[in-house]
Write a protein that holds these residues in place. Structure first.
Motif, short mmCIF file in Angstrom:
data_model
loop_
_atom_site.label_atom_id
_atom_site.label_comp_id
_atom_site.label_asym_id
_atom_site.label_seq_id
_atom_site.Cartn_x
_atom_site.Cartn_y
_atom_site.Cartn_z
N UNK A 1 39.17 -0.93 -14.86
CA UNK A 1 40.22 -1.95 -14.85
C UNK A 1 39.68 -3.38 -14.93
N UNK A 2 38.46 -3.59 -14.44
CA UNK A 2 37.92 -4.95 -14.41
C UNK A 2 37.07 -5.30 -15.63
N UNK A 3 36.51 -4.30 -16.28
CA UNK A 3 35.63 -4.56 -17.43
C UNK A 3 36.27 -4.04 -18.71
N UNK A 4 35.90 -4.61 -19.86
CA UNK A 4 36.53 -4.20 -21.13
C UNK A 4 36.17 -2.78 -21.53
N UNK A 5 37.01 -2.19 -22.38
CA UNK A 5 36.78 -0.82 -22.86
C UNK A 5 35.79 -0.79 -24.01
N UNK A 6 35.61 -1.92 -24.67
CA UNK A 6 34.66 -2.00 -25.78
C UNK A 6 33.74 -3.19 -25.58
N UNK A 7 32.59 -3.17 -26.27
CA UNK A 7 31.64 -4.26 -26.16
C UNK A 7 30.30 -3.77 -25.67
N UNK A 8 29.41 -4.74 -25.38
CA UNK A 8 28.05 -4.39 -24.97
C UNK A 8 28.04 -3.76 -23.57
N UNK A 9 28.85 -4.30 -22.65
CA UNK A 9 28.96 -3.75 -21.30
C UNK A 9 30.42 -3.34 -21.09
N UNK A 10 30.67 -2.05 -21.01
CA UNK A 10 32.03 -1.54 -20.88
C UNK A 10 32.28 -0.99 -19.48
N UNK A 11 33.55 -0.86 -19.15
CA UNK A 11 33.91 -0.31 -17.85
C UNK A 11 33.39 1.11 -17.66
N UNK A 12 33.57 1.96 -18.68
CA UNK A 12 33.10 3.34 -18.56
C UNK A 12 31.59 3.41 -18.48
N UNK A 13 30.91 2.55 -19.25
CA UNK A 13 29.45 2.52 -19.20
C UNK A 13 28.93 2.15 -17.82
N UNK A 14 29.56 1.14 -17.21
CA UNK A 14 29.14 0.72 -15.87
C UNK A 14 29.47 1.81 -14.85
N UNK A 15 30.59 2.49 -15.03
CA UNK A 15 30.95 3.59 -14.13
C UNK A 15 29.88 4.69 -14.17
N UNK A 16 29.45 5.05 -15.38
CA UNK A 16 28.41 6.09 -15.53
C UNK A 16 27.11 5.64 -14.86
N UNK A 17 26.75 4.36 -15.05
CA UNK A 17 25.53 3.83 -14.44
C UNK A 17 25.62 3.86 -12.92
N UNK A 18 26.77 3.49 -12.39
CA UNK A 18 26.96 3.47 -10.94
C UNK A 18 26.88 4.87 -10.35
N UNK A 19 27.53 5.82 -11.01
CA UNK A 19 27.50 7.21 -10.53
C UNK A 19 26.09 7.78 -10.64
N UNK A 20 25.35 7.38 -11.68
CA UNK A 20 23.95 7.83 -11.82
C UNK A 20 23.14 7.40 -10.61
N UNK A 21 23.37 6.18 -10.14
CA UNK A 21 22.67 5.70 -8.95
C UNK A 21 23.07 6.47 -7.71
N UNK A 22 24.36 6.74 -7.56
CA UNK A 22 24.85 7.48 -6.39
C UNK A 22 24.27 8.89 -6.37
N UNK A 23 24.28 9.55 -7.53
CA UNK A 23 23.73 10.91 -7.62
C UNK A 23 22.23 10.90 -7.33
N UNK A 24 21.54 9.87 -7.82
CA UNK A 24 20.10 9.75 -7.56
C UNK A 24 19.84 9.62 -6.07
N UNK A 25 20.66 8.82 -5.38
CA UNK A 25 20.49 8.65 -3.94
C UNK A 25 20.67 9.96 -3.19
#
Length: 669
Positions: free
Chosen positions: A308-332
């Protein structure tokens, strides 16, 4: 919609929840007069140390704040360093101090109530011990977001906010090192003289170092650990905010790390209500359930925030940041499980060390070091995978948000970790108060789980430190105008070698400090056993206060030099002719790699040695009093400064050097 105030509001909610838990703990009976007297001695010793430590740190904080203020005036107008940064630095230090004070104050009251509750049921004892840990957890995340909210509101400049992280990191390093020296000096003295030489049980009231040992559990594993994760928590958020500014991600990109952290607070509060079990059930499963619930809720909230806060398209997207964040959580979570495998008595690595103890101390130590070394492989692979996924889907910003994701449930992680020392203290109080043996059996079961959760917490802290330091490193290179780290540049290579060396030098300094302090403690315990008539027969009381004094003085004296190293080294390299900002980049990279590996090795080897000793004490390979047990006690003594002093302090070292470099970047231009 203006989301700016949501994060500090969540912080306030966490603090109110901590206040509610503290009141609930205080309303429970502390037991008989003997229990109250012992608990009072532990509480007084812990708080006295904390006050003396903070009085010492006031000088350091004031001096460094003055340096930042003057440097800010000299470089006024520069993008990254302004006089206001000194104010943010002081606020960060104060918030870290408050988190440690609140958490330890409640922990030293929860211990005796846990022991008393164990006379009724294991489930009630678990509830009080965990609630005590949750106060620490909620204080860490609550003060973290409230403090960041205050600094952001006052200055509205992410570059000034970097000072808040520097204040948190400075207190964390001294807290971890000082607390670690204190607890291990007492622990080594109590174990080597009491258990090995005198042949008396652990936490026996005849042991002069027993009160200092119990105090040490609090100053090292509650206040020190809380300051450690407070620093990681705010550091990861600030790294994300700084990169959002440099990458031009707008207001939403800047506040997103704060909002993910705020959602994690609410998820952690909900998760605490799932930590309950039936009588006789496994406490580890109850704690794991709370962590799992908090993690799932945090993932769901993160999805809605990012999309909801980041765009759906572009260099940094909401879904891309979500995947990155979950990757960190899973790594922890993965690093925690890997740590559990290498340090829990339920698995082969610890059993191998216990088996090796049958042939003496040397083989025990060889096995422990080998397990520690091999345990570095899997966490590194997990961390590398998380970094690659985060970068692929969201670039450097994704790496920063992976660290935020890993630390989003810090409230629950700290609660589970701080529960351990409370259960450990409860067992000591039960032993010293001569309660029914079934009480000690319950507290020992809770403590055994606590040993594993503490090891998992250390692994989690080290893994999050690597991602946080990498994100801060990226922010530093941007602030310093470094486009790449060229390994063909001799200055960079020089910095790389210096950085790779620093964690080893730092570890040597902290371990030697423990050795010197432990020597004094051992001599004092031996002296009392020899000179106090009737002590071994239980007809006289030992001088507990003198042992507390020895640990306190040694910790305050020995923590200064290692702490200064972390601040002075990056500034020296950055300003040194012939080295400069590129060499400093190499230093940070070298320290990150060698420090990450060394911290994992030391923390896991120490945890494995500890639980190998407990595995033998449970009746395996001859049980207590056997040759294998004596070897395991010696191995555990070597592992004590590994896992509780040097290892966990390294992760603060690499982050503190990175945040110092980021704050002072304009001076190196």
């Amino acid at each position: 919609m203006n989301f700016t105030f949501w994060a500090p509001l969540a912080g306030v909610v966490a603090l109110f929840f901590a206040f509610y838990l503290a009141n609930r703990i205080n309303s429970v009976s502390a037991g008989n007069k003997t229990m109250e007297e012992i608990a009072h001695a532990i509480h007084e010793g812990a708080m006295a140390f904390l006050f003396r430590e903070y009085k010492t740190l006031v000088v350091f904080v004031a001096a460094l704040a003055a340096v930042i203020f003057v440097a800010g005036i000299m470089t006024h107008g520069a993008e990254s360093l302004q006089p206001e940064t000194a104010v943010a630095f002081v606020i960060g230090a104060i918030c870290s101090v408050l988190a440690g004070y609140i958490g330890m104050n409640v922990a030293t009251k929860a211990n005796v109530r846990t022991a008393n509750a164990a006379q009724e049921s294991a489930n009630k004892a678990l509830g009080i011990a965990f609630s005590g840990g949750a106060v620490m957890g909620m204080s860490v995340v609550g003060l973290g977001l409230v403090g960041l909210g205050i600094v952001t509101f006052l200055f509205d400049n992410p570059n000034v906010v970097n000072g808040f992280a520097l204040g948190a990191s400075s207190i964390a390093l001294f807290g971890r090192v000082g607390g670690g020296i204190y607890t291990k000096a007492a622990d080594v003295g109590a174990d080597l003289v009491g258990k090995v030489e005198a042949g008396i049980p652990e936490d026996d009231p005849r042991n002069p170092a027993v009160i200092a040992d119990n105090v040490g559990d609090n100053v090292g594993d509650v206040a020190g650990m809380g300051a450690d994760l407070f620093e990681s928590y705010v550091g990861s958020i600030i790294a994300g905010m700084a990169l959002a500014v440099s990458l031009g991600l707008g207001r939403n990109g800047i506040i997103l790390p704060l909002l993910i952290a705020a959602a994690g607070i609410l998820a952690s509060i909900i998760g605490t209500f799932f930590v309950k079990t039936d009588e006789g059930a496994n406490a580890a499963k109850a704690l794991s359930m709370g962590t799992l619930v908090a993690s799932i809720l945090s993932v769901i909230a993160t999805y809605f925030l990012t999309t909801n806060l980041l765009p759906a398209t572009g260099k940094v997207t909401g879904m891309g940041v979500f995947i990155a964040t979950v990757a960190g959580l899973i790594a922890g979570v993965s690093i925690g499980k890997i740590t559990e495998y290498y340090t829990s008595g339920d698995f082969n690595p610890v059993k191998e060390i216990a088996k090796a103890s049958q042939t003496g101390t040397a083989t025990n130590i060889i096995a422990g070091i080998a397990i520690g070394m091999v345990s570095t492989a899997a966490p590194v692979i997990v961390t590398v995978i998380a970094i690659l996924i985060a970068f692929k889907f969201a670039g450097l910003y994704g790496i920063a948000l992976a660290a935020v994701g890993m630390l989003s449930t810090t409230g629950m992680v700290v609660a589970v970790d701080a529960y351990g020392p409370i259960a450990d203290n409860a067992g000591g109080i039960a032993e010293m108060s001569h309660l029914d043996p079934k009480v000690r059996k319950i507290t020992d079961a809770l403590d055994a789980v606590g040993n594993t959760t503490a090891a998992i917490g250390k692994g989690f802290a080290i893994g999050s430190a690597a991602l946080t330091a990498l994100a801060l490193f990226s922010a530093y290179t941007t602030a310093a105008g470094i486009t790449n780290i060229d390994l063909l540049n001799p200055a960079v290579v020089a910095g790389l070698f210096i950085g790779g060396m620093l964690p080893y030098l730092f570890s040597a300094m902290t371990m030697q400090a423990v050795g010197r302090a432990a020597f004094d403690m051992i001599e004092e315990v031996r002296r009392q056993f020899k000179t106090i008539p009737g002590l071994m027969e239980g007809k006289a009381k030992p001088d507990y206060a003198n042992c507390v004094r020895i640990s306190t003085g040694a910790a305050l004296r020995e923590m200064i030099l290692p702490g200064l190293l972390a601040v002075i080294a990056p500034i020296f390299v950055g300003l040194m002719p012939g080295l400069g900002k590129e060499a400093l980049g190499g230093l940070l990279a070298g320290a990150l790699v060698s420090g990450f590996l060394l911290a994992i090795m030391m923390a896991n080897a120490g945890g494995a040695w500890d639980n190998a000793k407990k595995y033998i004490e449970a009746g395996n390979y001859g049980g207590k009093g056997s040759q294998a047990h004596a070897a395991a006690v010696s191995g555990d003594t070597v592992g004590d400064p590994f896992k509780d002093t040097s290892g966990p302090s390294i992760n603060i070292l690499i982050k503190l050097m990175t945040i110092v470099s980021l704050v002072f970047a304009p001076l190196f231009m």
